[in-house]
Scaffold this motif. Structure first.
Motif, PDB file in Angstrom:
ATOM      1  N   PHE A  29      22.329  36.732  78.056  1.00 62.05           N
ATOM      2  CA  PHE A  29      22.883  35.749  78.990  1.00 62.05           C
ATOM      3  C   PHE A  29      23.703  34.689  78.249  1.00 62.05           C
ATOM      4  CE2 PHE A  29      22.399  31.544  80.920  1.00 62.05           C
ATOM      5  CZ  PHE A  29      22.992  31.754  82.149  1.00 62.05           C
ATOM      6  N   VAL A  30      23.185  34.204  77.129  1.00 65.98           N
ATOM      7  CA  VAL A  30      23.897  33.183  76.359  1.00 65.98           C
ATOM      8  C   VAL A  30      25.214  33.741  75.818  1.00 65.98           C
ATOM      9  CG1 VAL A  30      23.827  31.756  74.278  1.00 65.98           C
ATOM     10  CG2 VAL A  30      21.803  31.921  75.758  1.00 65.98           C
ATOM     11  N   VAL A  31      25.152  34.957  75.262  1.00 65.35           N
ATOM     12  CA  VAL A  31      26.367  35.573  74.720  1.00 65.35           C
ATOM     13  C   VAL A  31      27.383  35.820  75.829  1.00 65.35           C
ATOM     14  CG1 VAL A  31      27.261  37.699  73.670  1.00 65.35           C
ATOM     15  CG2 VAL A  31      25.228  36.603  72.727  1.00 65.35           C
ATOM     16  N   ASP A  32      26.906  36.264  76.982  1.00 60.52           N
ATOM     17  CA  ASP A  32      27.804  36.504  78.119  1.00 60.52           C
ATOM     18  C   ASP A  32      28.472  35.214  78.575  1.00 60.52           C
ATOM     19  OD1 ASP A  32      28.759  38.420  80.208  1.00 60.52           O
ATOM     20  OD2 ASP A  32      27.722  37.029  81.531  1.00 60.52           O
ATOM     21  N   LEU A  67      32.098  42.649  76.601  1.00 62.41           N
ATOM     22  CA  LEU A  67      33.389  42.288  76.004  1.00 62.41           C
ATOM     23  C   LEU A  67      33.294  41.233  74.907  1.00 62.41           C
ATOM     24  CD1 LEU A  67      35.722  42.154  79.144  1.00 62.41           C
ATOM     25  CD2 LEU A  67      35.842  43.782  77.253  1.00 62.41           C
ATOM     26  N   TYR A  68      32.112  40.699  74.664  1.00 62.25           N
ATOM     27  CA  TYR A  68      31.997  39.626  73.667  1.00 62.25           C
ATOM     28  C   TYR A  68      32.562  40.004  72.300  1.00 62.25           C
ATOM     29  CZ  TYR A  68      29.980  36.252  70.443  1.00 62.25           C
ATOM     30  OH  TYR A  68      29.824  35.322  69.445  1.00 62.25           O
ATOM     31  N   PRO A  69      32.274  41.189  71.742  1.00 54.45           N
ATOM     32  CA  PRO A  69      32.832  41.507  70.417  1.00 54.45           C
ATOM     33  C   PRO A  69      34.350  41.673  70.402  1.00 54.45           C
ATOM     34  CG  PRO A  69      30.969  42.945  70.965  1.00 54.45           C
ATOM     35  CD  PRO A  69      31.382  42.253  72.220  1.00 54.45           C
ATOM     36  N   TYR A  70      34.968  41.744  71.571  1.00 59.00           N
ATOM     37  CA  TYR A  70      36.408  42.005  71.656  1.00 59.00           C
ATOM     38  C   TYR A  70      37.219  40.763  72.015  1.00 59.00           C
ATOM     39  CZ  TYR A  70      34.354  46.671  72.174  1.00 59.00           C
ATOM     40  OH  TYR A  70      33.610  47.809  72.009  1.00 59.00           O
ATOM     41  N   THR A  71      36.567  39.603  72.164  1.00 63.42           N
ATOM     42  CA  THR A  71      37.288  38.423  72.638  1.00 63.42           C
ATOM     43  C   THR A  71      38.398  37.995  71.684  1.00 63.42           C
ATOM     44  OG1 THR A  71      35.528  37.054  71.686  1.00 63.42           O
ATOM     45  CG2 THR A  71      35.400  37.543  74.045  1.00 63.42           C
ATOM     46  N   THR A  72      38.141  38.059  70.387  1.00 63.88           N
ATOM     47  CA  THR A  72      39.180  37.688  69.419  1.00 63.88           C
ATOM     48  C   THR A  72      40.327  38.687  69.453  1.00 63.88           C
ATOM     49  OG1 THR A  72      37.506  36.675  67.997  1.00 63.88           O
ATOM     50  CG2 THR A  72      39.646  37.149  66.999  1.00 63.88           C
ATOM     51  N   PHE A  73      39.987  39.968  69.559  1.00 63.36           N
ATOM     52  CA  PHE A  73      41.015  41.005  69.659  1.00 63.36           C
ATOM     53  C   PHE A  73      41.875  40.795  70.903  1.00 63.36           C
ATOM     54  CE2 PHE A  73      41.994  45.105  71.729  1.00 63.36           C
ATOM     55  CZ  PHE A  73      42.924  45.613  70.821  1.00 63.36           C
ATOM     56  N   LEU A  74      41.250  40.523  72.036  1.00 65.39           N
ATOM     57  CA  LEU A  74      42.001  40.308  73.281  1.00 65.39           C
ATOM     58  C   LEU A  74      42.831  39.030  73.210  1.00 65.39           C
ATOM     59  CD1 LEU A  74      39.248  41.404  75.821  1.00 65.39           C
ATOM     60  CD2 LEU A  74      41.380  42.611  75.340  1.00 65.39           C
ATOM     61  N   ARG A  75      42.305  38.002  72.543  1.00 63.55           N
ATOM     62  CA  ARG A  75      43.091  36.782  72.350  1.00 63.55           C
ATOM     63  C   ARG A  75      44.351  37.062  71.535  1.00 63.55           C
ATOM     64  NH1 ARG A  75      40.907  33.089  67.809  1.00 63.55           N
ATOM     65  NH2 ARG A  75      41.936  34.825  66.709  1.00 63.55           N
ATOM     66  N   ASP A  76      44.169  37.775  70.407  1.00 66.28           N
ATOM     67  CA  ASP A  76      45.323  38.075  69.555  1.00 66.28           C
ATOM     68  C   ASP A  76      46.312  38.993  70.258  1.00 66.28           C
ATOM     69  OD1 ASP A  76      44.038  36.558  67.688  1.00 66.28           O
ATOM     70  OD2 ASP A  76      43.481  38.207  66.363  1.00 66.28           O
ATOM     71  N   LEU A  77      45.799  39.964  71.022  1.00 67.45           N
ATOM     72  CA  LEU A  77      46.680  40.862  71.765  1.00 67.45           C
ATOM     73  C   LEU A  77      47.473  40.085  72.810  1.00 67.45           C
ATOM     74  CD1 LEU A  77      47.652  43.708  72.531  1.00 67.45           C
ATOM     75  CD2 LEU A  77      45.644  43.898  74.024  1.00 67.45           C
ATOM     76  N   ALA A 124      40.952  44.031  81.182  1.00 66.30           N
ATOM     77  CA  ALA A 124      39.835  44.434  80.327  1.00 66.30           C
ATOM     78  C   ALA A 124      38.640  44.726  81.230  1.00 66.30           C
ATOM     79  CB  ALA A 124      39.506  43.337  79.324  1.00 66.30           C
ATOM     80  N   LEU A 125      38.306  45.999  81.372  1.00 65.15           N
ATOM     81  CA  LEU A 125      37.215  46.408  82.251  1.00 65.15           C
ATOM     82  C   LEU A 125      35.866  46.039  81.655  1.00 65.15           C
ATOM     83  CD1 LEU A 125      38.410  50.012  83.208  1.00 65.15           C
ATOM     84  CD2 LEU A 125      38.719  47.912  84.533  1.00 65.15           C
ATOM     85  N   GLU A 126      34.875  45.838  82.537  1.00 59.48           N
ATOM     86  CA  GLU A 126      33.488  45.642  82.110  1.00 59.48           C
ATOM     87  C   GLU A 126      32.665  46.839  82.571  1.00 59.48           C
ATOM     88  OE1 GLU A 126      32.723  40.884  81.846  1.00 59.48           O
ATOM     89  OE2 GLU A 126      32.359  41.832  83.795  1.00 59.48           O
ATOM     90  N   ILE A 127      32.084  47.564  81.615  1.00 60.38           N
ATOM     91  CA  ILE A 127      31.254  48.739  81.917  1.00 60.38           C
ATOM     92  C   ILE A 127      29.798  48.316  81.743  1.00 60.38           C
ATOM     93  CG2 ILE A 127      30.949  51.203  81.519  1.00 60.38           C
ATOM     94  CD1 ILE A 127      33.827  50.377  82.212  1.00 60.38           C
ATOM     95  N   MET A 128      29.185  47.818  82.795  1.00 61.98           N
ATOM     96  CA  MET A 128      27.868  47.190  82.709  1.00 61.98           C
ATOM     97  C   MET A 128      26.732  48.120  82.267  1.00 61.98           C
ATOM     98  SD  MET A 128      27.749  43.914  83.276  1.00 61.98           S
ATOM     99  CE  MET A 128      29.238  43.637  82.351  1.00 61.98           C
TER     100      MET A 128
END
Length: 517
Positions: A195-198, A267-277, A295-299
């Motif tokens: 929850f915190v990471v999300d 998507l947390y591990p990809y936030t920097t990648f998506l920011r740079d993209l 950016a899809l979320e596959i729960m």
């Protein structure tokens, strides 16, 4: 993915030891608490602070009334296996048969035996039934398809160069282990961390200029831990299950980007990648030339308790609803790890394939999926190093991931061949698509070396690559045309996202592809 140093090993083992023992400790605590009400026992428990007592009680209740029934329900759910016609089955078998670099390892690993000479013929037939006819293959179907099974068995004997011994060994194959995979308990403390990471991810994505598209309020309580911040978004997803983050697309000259993540924590591990993209695509853009991103979320594979993984056709249908809702007629498809499975469904579907332009696969698991490496490394391998323990406990043992792989993972549907990509060739300038595949040399899930050799060359002459030295294909310069490879010799699975100098070439490739309208 963490590294393999001794410090990381002790850290990950300590985390697993602590998290894994919360359930038994909290259960024992509640049993003692119950017994104290009926027997005059020394009440040592009063020394425990009340907040910890409340937490232990909540953990025990959660384990008893949520996890145990959920695990039982998942175990009883049917196994999905894509059915194909005999003609398609023949083509699939030939493709698999042609692309086996080490026949002895191929059969031995799937059957989970150490010595190839001990392989029995009936075990190979069992493997063929599971792989090509489905885990639920009945005796009546077996009799009807006996000739086909016998033909495939004979072909495998030719492939390994010897006759198989008659009979059957008493072994549990990798296919059986895959279908029986079960998740381990996750504590309330772990889901609090999720929850915190999300929440951190939510605010990061907002800061990066993305807007969240939630599902309906009726679907709010179908995801645990709950996501209260998502209620306040003004945007609603047109799909029933899929939620996503969106950057609007206004450009008439460039293609938008659809991103599909892998197994993990969303998507947390990809936030920097998506920011740079987003920054790369937005360079020099005006209000009428912005490049969109979804950016899809596959729960079900994001460390949540939620609905089972969507069936192939349902997933493709919901993605198409999202794409059409935003008016996209063509887009760049980018996927990572498990996301390559969903990308394979999109590329092979007549509904979605015409909309897909250039494609980028990052650490894909869908190529050469008939080989046992991905299934073995994710399900059967006994972890020894820090990264292997991380994958084992936080990946394959998550209950949602375990159910997805055991009950909803059909390799027949999920595998993708080079032919399915429809690669652009110079002789036909207007046909096909450009594709880039990103591989990591130390990938602990994928046999990156074998996948790279398959993609970049021909298997017609014993898995040689156009008569080039074995390492030449890894260093070919990226030119943005046809099928290309970005090779990172020293990286593990998903580590390409961790460093700016490794993200940059991937983002550059996506940006170049976006200009291909």
């Amino acid at each position: 993915m963490i590294g393999t140093s001794p410090a990381e090993y002790f850290f990950i083992r300590a985390c697993i030891l602590f998290l894994h023992n919360i359930a038994p400790i909290s259960t024992l605590y509640c049993i003692q608490l119950f017994l104290i009400q009926f027997f005059h026992l020394p009440i040592y428990l009063k020394r425990i602070p009340y907040p910890i007592q409340f937490w232990l009680t909540a953990e025990a209740v959660f384990f008893a009334i949520v996890f145990i029934p959920l695990k039982y329900a998942f175990r009883q759910s049917p196994i999905y296996h894509g059915s194909i016609s005999p003609e398609c089955r023949e083509i699939l078998f030939r493709n698999c048969h042609t692309n086996v670099p080490n026949p002895e390892k191929y059969i031995s690993r799937w059957l989970m035996v150490s010595e190839g000479e001990y392989i029995k013929r009936d075990n190979v037939k069992d493997f063929i039934r599971w792989a090509f006819f489905g885990p639920g293959h009945t005796w009546e179907q077996d009799q009807r398809n006996e000739q086909e099974i016998e033909t495939y068995t004979t072909e495998i004997e030719k492939m390994i160069g010897r006759k198989l011994s008659p009979g059957r060994m008493d072994v549990k194959s990798l296919g059986q282990l895959l279908n029986e995979a079960g998740g381990s308990h996750r504590s309330l403390l772990w889901y609090t961390c999720v929850f915190v990471v999300d929440t951190i991810m939510y605010f990061k994505m907002l800061c990066h200029g993305f807007h969240f598209h939630r599902s309906s309020l009726l679907q709010f309580f179908t995801v645990f831990p709950c996501r209260p911040l998502t209620i306040f978004t003004a945007y609603l997803s047109p799909a029933r299950h899929l939620t996503y983050w969106h950057r609007r697309h206004t450009s008439k000259k460039r293609l938008p980007v659809l991103f599909i993540h892998g197994i993990g924590i969303g998507l947390y591990p990809y936030t920097t990648f998506l920011r740079d993209l987003n920054r790369e695509l937005g360079t020099g853009a005006t209000n009428d030339s912005e490049v969109g991103i979804i950016a899809l979320e596959i729960m079900p594979v994001s460390s949540r308790i939620t609905h089972p993984a969507l069936a192939k056709d349902v997933m493709v249908g919901e993605i198409m609803e999202i794409v059409r809702y935003h008016g996209w007629s063509r887009f760049v498809l980018v996927s990572h790890s498990y996301g390559s499975i969903i990308a394979a469904h999109l590329l092979k579907s007549n509904r979605s394939a015409p909309l897909i332009g250039p494609t980028v696969f990052i650490d894909p698991v869908s190529f050469l999926l008939h080989l046992p490496d991905v299934a073995y490394n994710f399900i059967a391998r006994q972890p020894a190093r820090a990264n292997e323990y991380q994958l084992w406990y936080f990946g394959s043992k998550d209950i949602g991931v375990a159910h997805t792989l055991a009950k909803r993972f059909s390799w027949v549907d999920n595998i993708i061949w080079k032919e399915d990509l429809r690669i652009k060739v110079r002789e036909k300038q207007q046909e096909g698509r450009n594709v880039t595949v990103v591989l990591s040399g130390k990938d602990l899930i994928v046999d990156a070396e074998t996948v790279g050799r398959y993609l970049m060359g021909s298997t017609a002459e014993g898995w040689t690559i156009d008569k080039e030295p074995v390492r030449t294909w890894k260093n070919r310069p990226w030119v943005g045309y046809g099928l290309e490879l970005l090779w990172y010799e020293q990286l593990d699975h998903a580590q390409v996202f961790d460093f700016e100098n490794t993200r940059r070439p991937v983002i550059k490739a996506i940006s170049v592809y976006s200009n291909t309208n």
